[in-house]
Design a protein around this motif. Structure first.
Motif, PDB file in Angstrom:
ATOM      1  N   LEU A  84       0.796  -1.229   0.000  1.00  0.00           N
ATOM      2  CA  LEU A  84       0.000   0.000   0.000  1.00  0.00           C
ATOM      3  C   LEU A  84       0.829   1.280   0.000  1.00  0.00           C
ATOM      4  N   PRO A  85       1.994   1.349   0.685  1.00  0.00           N
ATOM      5  CA  PRO A  85       2.761   2.600   0.621  1.00  0.00           C
ATOM      6  C   PRO A  85       3.223   2.978  -0.786  1.00  0.00           C
ATOM      7  N   GLY A 109       0.228  -4.977   2.477  1.00  0.00           N
ATOM      8  CA  GLY A 109       1.497  -4.967   3.182  1.00  0.00           C
ATOM      9  C   GLY A 109       2.062  -3.560   3.212  1.00  0.00           C
ATOM     10  N   ARG A 110       3.018  -3.337   4.114  1.00  0.00           N
ATOM     11  CA  ARG A 110       3.608  -1.988   4.206  1.00  0.00           C
ATOM     12  C   ARG A 110       5.065  -1.955   3.772  1.00  0.00           C
ATOM     13  N   PRO A 114      -1.036   2.899   8.637  1.00  0.00           N
ATOM     14  CA  PRO A 114      -2.313   2.737   9.350  1.00  0.00           C
ATOM     15  C   PRO A 114      -3.397   3.687   8.861  1.00  0.00           C
ATOM     16  N   ASP A 115      -3.030   4.946   8.649  1.00  0.00           N
ATOM     17  CA  ASP A 115      -4.008   5.919   8.158  1.00  0.00           C
ATOM     18  C   ASP A 115      -4.489   5.556   6.755  1.00  0.00           C
ATOM     19  N   LEU A 119       5.585  -7.597  14.294  1.00  0.00           N
ATOM     20  CA  LEU A 119       4.443  -7.361  15.181  1.00  0.00           C
ATOM     21  C   LEU A 119       3.570  -6.197  14.726  1.00  0.00           C
ATOM     22  N   PHE A 120       4.091  -5.326  13.866  1.00  0.00           N
ATOM     23  CA  PHE A 120       3.377  -4.100  13.515  1.00  0.00           C
ATOM     24  C   PHE A 120       2.003  -4.400  12.916  1.00  0.00           C
TER      25      PHE A 120
END
Length: 344
Positions: A79-80, A107-108, A132-133, A170-171
């Motif tokens: 997504l980023p 995923g980030r 998250p946003d 863990l994020f």
């Protein structure tokens, strides 16, 4: 028995082209559907000559259009790399074309090296920090429209496309728990935090309109064959791929070899990264999968296999489905035995 699903990286093998990789992807998806796999997911990677699924939403549409019932989705969209509205429109389009069949795993990570990540993103640091946003924004685009809403995903609004969060730390486990979303752990290549992440996800989970209880999926490399020797040899293609990636020389998926040219340290590092692997003949793979299920308490397994020969890849997933069916029959038999005992 818990569902089994498929993660496909659309591998480009040595001597082949992405066009052939896509044909193989669709063929595997059609077989996976016949073998009653739950989902067929594709992953976003960039600047990797051995992986063809960079334009992930396009390949999802190709697979969904060539199948009829299996769920098709992303494992995942990074997504980023994208504006949430663009992803909402893409997956809203997919969900409109293939109703109740599309999953959106997020995923980030960049899904590539840092230089390519910079080419993909205008702001590398802030785009990752805003994950998250961005997930919450994406949820709003798929929700029902509200009065005064100025920006809508068309198509997308009101379609409630299912979101999953993916991760190897863990994020995303904490974020999935906070948002009440299903969670998939990338244990097939990064197993270190698997048990801790699953524990955190389950303990911190908050029920949501999407999900009333935790749903955790774990990734497993599957290398199943008719003999242990054949399976171990098939596995050397993935080992070579990981070693080359660690050396900074990624390339196409190489054919199996009798002996891998690597140092003991390299082999040990790769063995650790790929420890969540079921490899061998039917009995060996069955034992490995049962162990992983018992260890993790997974609600679903996502099986993946970077196998050079397409026919061997098909056979591996066929054996996986046969094992799932066998375990299901055994579980049903145990249930019937328990019911009979209780009625006496």
């Amino acid at each position: 028995m818990i569902p089994f699903s498929v993660l496909d990286l659309s591998p480009v093998t040595a001597g082949a082209t992405p066009a052939q990789a896509f044909k193989n992807t669709l063929d595997l998806a059609q077989h996976a559907e016949k073998w009653n796999y739950q989902r067929y997911w594709l992953a976003e990677h960039h600047n990797m000559t051995g992986i063809a699924s960079a334009a992930t939403s396009v390949v999802i549409g190709y697979v969904a259009g060539g199948t009829t019932k299996i769920r098709v989705g992303s494992g995942g969209i990074m997504l980023p790399n994208h504006a949430p509205l663009v992803i909402a429109e893409q997956f809203g389009t997919l969900a409109s074309l293939y109703p109740d069949r599309i999953d959106l795993g997020l995923g980030r990570a960049p899904g590539t090296d840092q230089s390519t990540a910079r080419a993909l993103r205008r702001d590398l640091q802030n785009s990752a920090d805003s994950f998250p946003d961005d997930v919450v924004e994406l949820q709003r685009y798929f929700a029902d429209a509200v009065p005064g809403q100025r920006i809508r995903a068309v198509p997308g609004t009101g379609l409630h496309v299912p979101l999953w969060l993916l991760g190897s730390s863990l994020f995303s486990a904490q974020l999935a728990a906070a948002l009440g979303l299903p969670f998939a752990f990338a244990s097939h290549f990064a197993p270190d935090y698997m048990m801790t992440a699953l524990k955190v996800y389950r303990e911190q989970f908050r029920p949501s309109a999407t999900l009333d209880k935790p749903h955790a999926m774990v990734g497993v490399n599957l290398f199943a064959a008719d003999t242990n020797e054949e399976a171990r040899r098939m596995f050397t293609s993935l080992q070579q791929q990981f070693i080359n990636l660690r050396r900074g020389t990624p390339g196409k998926l190489q054919p199996p070899v009798d002996r891998i040219e690597a140092s003991p340290g390299e082999l040990n590092n790769v063995a650790h990264s790929l420890s969540c692997t079921a490899i061998g003949d039917r009995e060996a793979v069955k034992e490995a999968l049962l162990s992983i299920i018992a260890q993790t308490g997974a609600d679903e397994l996502m099986l993946t296999g970077q196998i050079y020969d397409h026919a061997a890849r098909l056979r591996s997933f066929e054996i996986g489905a046969q094992i799932r069916d066998e375990l299901s029959r055994e579980q049903a038999g145990e249930h019937d035995d328990q019911s009979a005992t209780q009625s006496v």
